[in-house]
Design a protein around this motif. Structure first.
Motif, PDB file in Angstrom:
ATOM      1  N   LYS A 166       0.802  -1.199   0.586  1.00 59.62           N
ATOM      2  CA  LYS A 166      -0.148   0.356   0.028  1.00 59.62           C
ATOM      3  C   LYS A 166       0.840   1.329   0.107  1.00 59.62           C
ATOM      4  O   LYS A 166       1.851   1.644   1.291  1.00 59.62           O
ATOM      5  CB  LYS A 166      -1.196  -0.402   1.282  1.00 59.62           C
ATOM      6  N   PHE A 167       0.558   2.489  -1.163  1.00 57.05           N
ATOM      7  CA  PHE A 167       1.483   3.507  -1.035  1.00 57.05           C
ATOM      8  C   PHE A 167       1.343   3.886   0.365  1.00 57.05           C
ATOM      9  O   PHE A 167      -0.179   4.580   0.367  1.00 57.05           O
ATOM     10  CB  PHE A 167       1.025   4.062  -2.534  1.00 57.05           C
ATOM     11  N   ASP A 168       1.475   5.326   0.529  1.00 53.37           N
ATOM     12  CA  ASP A 168       1.234   6.199   1.086  1.00 53.37           C
ATOM     13  C   ASP A 168      -0.254   7.205   0.520  1.00 53.37           C
ATOM     14  O   ASP A 168       0.271   7.405  -0.533  1.00 53.37           O
ATOM     15  CB  ASP A 168       2.639   7.402   1.759  1.00 53.37           C
ATOM     16  N   SER A 169      -0.542   7.625   1.770  1.00 51.98           N
ATOM     17  CA  SER A 169      -2.066   7.838   1.211  1.00 51.98           C
ATOM     18  C   SER A 169      -1.630   9.939   0.409  1.00 51.98           C
ATOM     19  O   SER A 169      -0.689  10.005   0.675  1.00 51.98           O
ATOM     20  CB  SER A 169      -2.692   8.395   1.843  1.00 51.98           C
ATOM     21  N   LYS A 170      -2.559  10.334  -1.233  1.00 49.52           N
ATOM     22  CA  LYS A 170      -2.019  11.145  -1.579  1.00 49.52           C
ATOM     23  C   LYS A 170      -3.095  12.582  -1.483  1.00 49.52           C
ATOM     24  O   LYS A 170      -4.368  12.147  -1.772  1.00 49.52           O
ATOM     25  CB  LYS A 170      -1.694  11.192  -2.830  1.00 49.52           C
TER      26      LYS A 170
ATOM     27  N   GLU B  20       7.466   6.809   0.148  1.00 48.85           N
ATOM     28  CA  GLU B  20       9.003   7.253   0.928  1.00 48.85           C
ATOM     29  C   GLU B  20       9.741   5.784   2.010  1.00 48.85           C
ATOM     30  O   GLU B  20       8.798   5.202   2.735  1.00 48.85           O
ATOM     31  CB  GLU B  20       8.541   7.989   2.246  1.00 48.85           C
ATOM     32  N   GLU B  21      10.491   5.423   1.153  1.00 51.84           N
ATOM     33  CA  GLU B  21      11.513   4.466   2.012  1.00 51.84           C
ATOM     34  C   GLU B  21      13.110   4.998   2.004  1.00 51.84           C
ATOM     35  O   GLU B  21      13.852   5.739   1.699  1.00 51.84           O
ATOM     36  CB  GLU B  21      11.454   3.091   0.629  1.00 51.84           C
ATOM     37  N   SER B  22      13.551   4.243   3.559  1.00 54.93           N
ATOM     38  CA  SER B  22      14.935   4.795   4.057  1.00 54.93           C
ATOM     39  C   SER B  22      16.084   3.422   3.726  1.00 54.93           C
ATOM     40  O   SER B  22      15.788   2.961   2.788  1.00 54.93           O
ATOM     41  CB  SER B  22      14.616   4.739   5.349  1.00 54.93           C
ATOM     42  N   VAL B  23      17.101   4.208   3.046  1.00 56.65           N
ATOM     43  CA  VAL B  23      18.133   3.728   2.390  1.00 56.65           C
ATOM     44  C   VAL B  23      19.477   3.563   3.384  1.00 56.65           C
ATOM     45  O   VAL B  23      19.513   4.396   4.367  1.00 56.65           O
ATOM     46  CB  VAL B  23      18.289   4.062   1.540  1.00 56.65           C
ATOM     47  N   SER B  24      19.612   2.589   3.391  1.00 53.27           N
ATOM     48  CA  SER B  24      21.325   2.231   4.722  1.00 53.27           C
ATOM     49  C   SER B  24      21.708   0.574   3.974  1.00 53.27           C
ATOM     50  O   SER B  24      20.441  -0.297   4.014  1.00 53.27           O
ATOM     51  CB  SER B  24      20.906   2.064   6.148  1.00 53.27           C
TER      52      SER B  24
END
Length: 224
Positions: A45-49, A82-86
């Motif tokens: 599920k994508f974040d709401s827009k 939106e995703e965090s990258v590490s």
């Protein structure tokens, strides 16, 4: 002559009464759009827009209880990610975020059957026929890290036109309610359930569907 005048008067009165059954006017409001992707037994599920819609409506009342309504609206619906990258590579640790904004410019043609529980309060059930006129994905990334005592940061952004990969038709059954004031000002709210697969050439059982809430305001011109 008197007979002809009487017939003409009755005809004019009939037209006036029928005209009072039609109401029309502008409407606009807020949309909360949601994308849902599925495939290979998994779902995302994508974040709401948050977005908007604007257009016009026309209503015909058969009697005090039942009516039909048609509309033409424009709304840029879609969803966000939106995703965090590490990660660490060759001794360099990198962290940051990646974002994407999916935008589907859509002409919507909702058609509904309405039931007036009271003179002012109506409930509706119908189908929203969406025509996707444009489809873009705006992506951005902000990364930072350090290596050998030196720190760095980098930001990138791109926009990709994905119209050729998206189906034009987006069908969404909906249910909603409306409240109309005596002066013609009205407020409504709907939930539209996206049932069409927006992926034009899916691989296997991949699907991408767009559902959305709508809260709006408008004004009805016409007879009482």
């Amino acid at each position: 002559m008197k007979k002809l005048l009487l017939i003409a008067s009755v005809a004019v009165m009939g037209v006036a009464v029928n005209a009072q059954e039609f109401k029309f006017g502008p409407k606009a409001g807020y949309s909360l759009s949601m994308l849902n992707a599925e495939g290979d037994g998994e779902s995302y599920k994508f974040d709401s827009k948050s977005t908007f819609y604007v257009g016009a409506m026309v209503e015909y009342k058969f009697n005090d209880r039942f009516a039909v309504q048609g509309e033409v609206l424009y709304s840029p619906i879609g969803g966000k990610q939106e995703e965090s990258v590490s990660y660490t590579e060759m001794g360099v640790t990198v962290t940051g975020t990646q974002k994407s904004d999916w935008k589907f410019g859509t002409v919507q043609i909702p058609v509904s059957a309405k039931y007036y529980a009271t003179e002012s309060l109506a409930f509706g059930l119908g189908l929203n026929v969406g025509i996707v006129t444009s489809a873009k994905v705006e992506a951005s990334a902000t990364l930072s890290g350090s290596a050998m005592g030196e720190s760095f940061s980098e930001s990138t952004s791109t926009t990709e036109d994905v119209k050729d990969d998206v189906n034009t038709l987006n069908l969404a059954p909906f249910i909603g309610a409306e409240y109309t004031l005596e002066n013609g000002l009205f407020f409504d709210a709907r939930y539209n359930l996206g049932v069409s697969n927006l992926i034009k050439n899916p691989e296997g059982n991949e699907t991408l569907k767009n559902s959305f809430f709508q809260i709006g305001i408008g004004f009805k011109f016409g007879g009482n």
